[in-house]
Write a protein that holds these residues in place. Structure first.
Motif, PDB file in Angstrom:
ATOM      1  N   TYR A 118      51.079 -26.801  -1.105  1.00  0.00           N
ATOM      2  CA  TYR A 118      51.950 -27.349  -2.255  1.00  0.00           C
ATOM      3  C   TYR A 118      51.349 -27.502  -3.309  1.00  0.00           C
ATOM      4  O   TYR A 118      50.006 -27.943  -3.396  1.00  0.00           O
ATOM      5  CB  TYR A 118      52.827 -28.436  -1.966  1.00  0.00           C
ATOM      6  CG  TYR A 118      53.933 -28.277  -0.714  1.00  0.00           C
ATOM      7  CD1 TYR A 118      53.441 -28.415   0.775  1.00  0.00           C
ATOM      8  CD2 TYR A 118      55.262 -28.323  -1.282  1.00  0.00           C
ATOM      9  CE1 TYR A 118      54.502 -28.472   1.624  1.00  0.00           C
ATOM     10  CE2 TYR A 118      55.954 -28.231  -0.202  1.00  0.00           C
ATOM     11  CZ  TYR A 118      55.778 -28.280   1.221  1.00  0.00           C
ATOM     12  OH  TYR A 118      56.901 -27.977   2.193  1.00  0.00           O
ATOM     13  N   GLN A 164      51.320 -29.960  -6.885  1.00  0.00           N
ATOM     14  CA  GLN A 164      52.208 -31.112  -7.287  1.00  0.00           C
ATOM     15  C   GLN A 164      51.468 -31.511  -8.835  1.00  0.00           C
ATOM     16  O   GLN A 164      50.374 -31.570  -9.000  1.00  0.00           O
ATOM     17  CB  GLN A 164      52.037 -32.198  -6.341  1.00  0.00           C
ATOM     18  CG  GLN A 164      52.752 -33.659  -6.901  1.00  0.00           C
ATOM     19  CD  GLN A 164      52.711 -34.679  -6.045  1.00  0.00           C
ATOM     20  OE1 GLN A 164      51.736 -34.867  -5.131  1.00  0.00           O
ATOM     21  NE2 GLN A 164      53.538 -35.818  -5.924  1.00  0.00           N
ATOM     22  N   PRO A 192      56.187 -32.295  -4.769  1.00  0.00           N
ATOM     23  CA  PRO A 192      55.218 -31.197  -4.647  1.00  0.00           C
ATOM     24  C   PRO A 192      56.122 -29.903  -4.426  1.00  0.00           C
ATOM     25  O   PRO A 192      57.367 -29.736  -4.304  1.00  0.00           O
ATOM     26  CB  PRO A 192      54.984 -31.448  -3.217  1.00  0.00           C
ATOM     27  CG  PRO A 192      55.004 -32.964  -2.989  1.00  0.00           C
ATOM     28  CD  PRO A 192      56.141 -33.348  -4.043  1.00  0.00           C
ATOM     29  N   LEU A 250      48.249 -29.746  -2.397  1.00  0.00           N
ATOM     30  CA  LEU A 250      48.525 -30.384  -1.137  1.00  0.00           C
ATOM     31  C   LEU A 250      48.348 -29.499   0.037  1.00  0.00           C
ATOM     32  O   LEU A 250      49.167 -28.489  -0.059  1.00  0.00           O
ATOM     33  CB  LEU A 250      49.780 -31.302  -1.376  1.00  0.00           C
ATOM     34  CG  LEU A 250      49.797 -32.280  -2.001  1.00  0.00           C
ATOM     35  CD1 LEU A 250      51.242 -33.127  -2.109  1.00  0.00           C
ATOM     36  CD2 LEU A 250      48.730 -33.472  -1.743  1.00  0.00           C
ATOM     37  N   PHE A 260      50.106 -34.569   6.217  1.00  0.00           N
ATOM     38  CA  PHE A 260      49.734 -34.107   5.002  1.00  0.00           C
ATOM     39  C   PHE A 260      48.394 -34.543   4.785  1.00  0.00           C
ATOM     40  O   PHE A 260      47.808 -35.599   5.010  1.00  0.00           O
ATOM     41  CB  PHE A 260      50.610 -34.877   3.922  1.00  0.00           C
ATOM     42  CG  PHE A 260      51.846 -34.241   3.774  1.00  0.00           C
ATOM     43  CD1 PHE A 260      52.908 -34.608   4.595  1.00  0.00           C
ATOM     44  CD2 PHE A 260      52.202 -33.203   2.805  1.00  0.00           C
ATOM     45  CE1 PHE A 260      54.160 -33.981   4.654  1.00  0.00           C
ATOM     46  CE2 PHE A 260      53.413 -32.505   2.661  1.00  0.00           C
ATOM     47  CZ  PHE A 260      54.243 -33.027   3.403  1.00  0.00           C
ATOM     48  N   GLY A 261      47.505 -33.840   4.038  1.00  0.00           N
ATOM     49  CA  GLY A 261      46.198 -34.244   3.446  1.00  0.00           C
ATOM     50  C   GLY A 261      46.436 -35.040   2.148  1.00  0.00           C
ATOM     51  O   GLY A 261      47.661 -35.211   1.590  1.00  0.00           O
ATOM     52  N   SER A 262      45.381 -35.415   1.855  1.00  0.00           N
ATOM     53  CA  SER A 262      45.352 -36.415   0.690  1.00  0.00           C
ATOM     54  C   SER A 262      45.392 -35.721  -0.779  1.00  0.00           C
ATOM     55  O   SER A 262      45.494 -36.089  -1.801  1.00  0.00           O
ATOM     56  CB  SER A 262      44.388 -37.515   0.676  1.00  0.00           C
ATOM     57  OG  SER A 262      44.418 -38.348   1.726  1.00  0.00           O
ATOM     58  N   GLY A 313      45.009 -41.923  -2.553  1.00  0.00           N
ATOM     59  CA  GLY A 313      44.263 -42.060  -1.500  1.00  0.00           C
ATOM     60  C   GLY A 313      44.965 -42.130  -0.121  1.00  0.00           C
ATOM     61  O   GLY A 313      44.004 -42.001   0.974  1.00  0.00           O
ATOM     62  N   LEU A 314      46.197 -42.141   0.021  1.00  0.00           N
ATOM     63  CA  LEU A 314      46.629 -42.257   1.140  1.00  0.00           C
ATOM     64  C   LEU A 314      47.570 -41.109   1.690  1.00  0.00           C
ATOM     65  O   LEU A 314      48.102 -41.052   2.678  1.00  0.00           O
ATOM     66  CB  LEU A 314      47.765 -43.649   1.400  1.00  0.00           C
ATOM     67  CG  LEU A 314      46.980 -45.007   0.839  1.00  0.00           C
ATOM     68  CD1 LEU A 314      47.947 -46.238   1.188  1.00  0.00           C
ATOM     69  CD2 LEU A 314      45.866 -45.158   2.137  1.00  0.00           C
ATOM     70  N   GLY A 315      48.158 -40.431   0.555  1.00  0.00           N
ATOM     71  CA  GLY A 315      48.790 -39.168   0.829  1.00  0.00           C
ATOM     72  C   GLY A 315      50.165 -39.557   1.070  1.00  0.00           C
ATOM     73  O   GLY A 315      50.553 -40.450   0.581  1.00  0.00           O
ATOM     74  N   LEU A 316      50.876 -38.556   1.728  1.00  0.00           N
ATOM     75  CA  LEU A 316      52.326 -38.886   1.947  1.00  0.00           C
ATOM     76  C   LEU A 316      52.515 -39.366   3.253  1.00  0.00           C
ATOM     77  O   LEU A 316      51.830 -38.935   4.109  1.00  0.00           O
ATOM     78  CB  LEU A 316      53.034 -37.498   1.860  1.00  0.00           C
ATOM     79  CG  LEU A 316      53.482 -37.020   0.754  1.00  0.00           C
ATOM     80  CD1 LEU A 316      52.290 -36.465  -0.314  1.00  0.00           C
ATOM     81  CD2 LEU A 316      54.620 -35.991   0.718  1.00  0.00           C
ATOM     82  N   LEU A 318      59.368 -39.818  -2.315  1.00  0.00           N
ATOM     83  CA  LEU A 318      59.737 -38.472  -2.447  1.00  0.00           C
ATOM     84  C   LEU A 318      60.708 -38.198  -1.181  1.00  0.00           C
ATOM     85  O   LEU A 318      60.488 -38.372   0.028  1.00  0.00           O
ATOM     86  CB  LEU A 318      58.486 -37.639  -1.971  1.00  0.00           C
ATOM     87  CG  LEU A 318      57.350 -37.718  -3.340  1.00  0.00           C
ATOM     88  CD1 LEU A 318      56.085 -37.041  -2.902  1.00  0.00           C
ATOM     89  CD2 LEU A 318      58.104 -36.802  -4.347  1.00  0.00           C
ATOM     90  N   PHE A 361      61.066 -30.555  -1.790  1.00  0.00           N
ATOM     91  CA  PHE A 361      60.928 -31.824  -2.170  1.00  0.00           C
ATOM     92  C   PHE A 361      61.707 -32.045  -3.412  1.00  0.00           C
ATOM     93  O   PHE A 361      61.830 -31.253  -4.236  1.00  0.00           O
ATOM     94  CB  PHE A 361      59.497 -32.352  -2.542  1.00  0.00           C
ATOM     95  CG  PHE A 361      58.742 -32.616  -1.449  1.00  0.00           C
ATOM     96  CD1 PHE A 361      57.932 -31.460  -0.653  1.00  0.00           C
ATOM     97  CD2 PHE A 361      58.390 -33.716  -0.779  1.00  0.00           C
ATOM     98  CE1 PHE A 361      57.104 -31.638   0.270  1.00  0.00           C
ATOM     99  CE2 PHE A 361      57.799 -34.294   0.325  1.00  0.00           C
ATOM    100  CZ  PHE A 361      57.131 -32.895   0.970  1.00  0.00           C
ATOM    101  N   GLY A 362      62.107 -33.319  -3.848  1.00  0.00           N
ATOM    102  CA  GLY A 362      62.853 -33.745  -4.768  1.00  0.00           C
ATOM    103  C   GLY A 362      61.687 -34.025  -5.971  1.00  0.00           C
ATOM    104  O   GLY A 362      60.348 -34.032  -5.474  1.00  0.00           O
TER     105      GLY A 362
END
Lengths: 109, 116
Positions: A36, A38, A44, A87, A99-101, B40-43, B90, B107-108
């Motif tokens: 993705y 973003q 994303p 992403l 998901f990766g960061s 730093g934490l992602g989704l 999200l 995604f929105g």
């Protein structure tokens, strides 16, 4: 443990300087790997799905590849408008996503 | 193209307030998801739903609840907002692709919530 790791965290390139972003994963029962894009303050935006090792997908200056342990997003001759966070996500069994960061790409003119 | 619409792009709320985040998708997708995204934490997955009136806890459901009364609408509720819930939220949806097994998430635009 299922997980996705992206590297580098941030990447600065000059316009036209090609490079690659890495996504390493350890997931049981891979259903698909997704890339993705973003932009700041936005959701994303889907780029690619890869399903099996050896598969490649291309879109304009972007090319995604997949092996059994990692995926690469190759950016050829990037332009400033390619600046964004990229992403990587993997889908495992039971509709579970990891998901990766992300890698924050900055392309300077 | 599938469109996922989040009704509020930016919200500012006070600690203890009840907060509703609404999400609507227009392509008859079966699955809907709520994530929060922090640097730093992602989704991280809060809740998801695979059918009307069905819901499943994700990785971080504490402090949140959800409602899915109609197939196209999935709401995230913060019963009593706290400062640690300041985040980007999200919403996503996906159509089960039985032939491939892979499910693209759409995604929105996101809802940026600040809790003071």
């Amino acid at each position: 443990e299922d997980q996705v790791t992206q590297s580098p965290e941030a990447l600065r390139l000059q316009e036209g300087e090609s490079s690659s972003l890495n996504c390493s994963y350890t997931v049981s029962g891979l259903r698909g790997l997704f890339w993705y894009r973003q932009d700041p303050g936005k959701g994303p935006e889907f780029l690619f799905t890869l399903y099996s090792a050896g598969e490649e997908k291309e879109k304009e200056r972007l090319k995604a590849t997949l092996t059994k342990k990692e995926s690469f997003l190759h950016i050829t001759a990037p332009k400033p408008e390619d600046s964004a966070t990229y992403l990587c996500a993997v889908q495992a069994a039971f509709n579970k996503f990891y998901f990766g960061s992300g890698t924050k790409l900055n392309v300077k003119p | 193209d599938v469109k996922v619409t989040q009704s509020s792009r930016y919200l500012v709320k006070r600690t203890g307030e009840k907060v509703f985040l609404e999400c609507v998708q227009d392509m008859d997708h079966e699955n809907m998801f709520w994530y929060r995204q922090d640097p730093g934490l992602g989704l991280r997955l809060i809740y998801f739903s695979y059918d009307v009136k069905m819901k499943e806890k994700g990785d971080i459901p504490e402090g949140y609840s959800v409602s899915r009364e109609k197939k196209e609408r999935f709401s995230l509720i913060l019963e009593s907002a706290s400062t640690n819930q300041t985040s980007m939220y999200l919403c996503a949806s996906s159509l089960i692709r039985r032939s491939s097994g892979a499910n693209v998430l759409t995604f929105g635009a996101g809802s940026r919530l600040t809790v003071l």
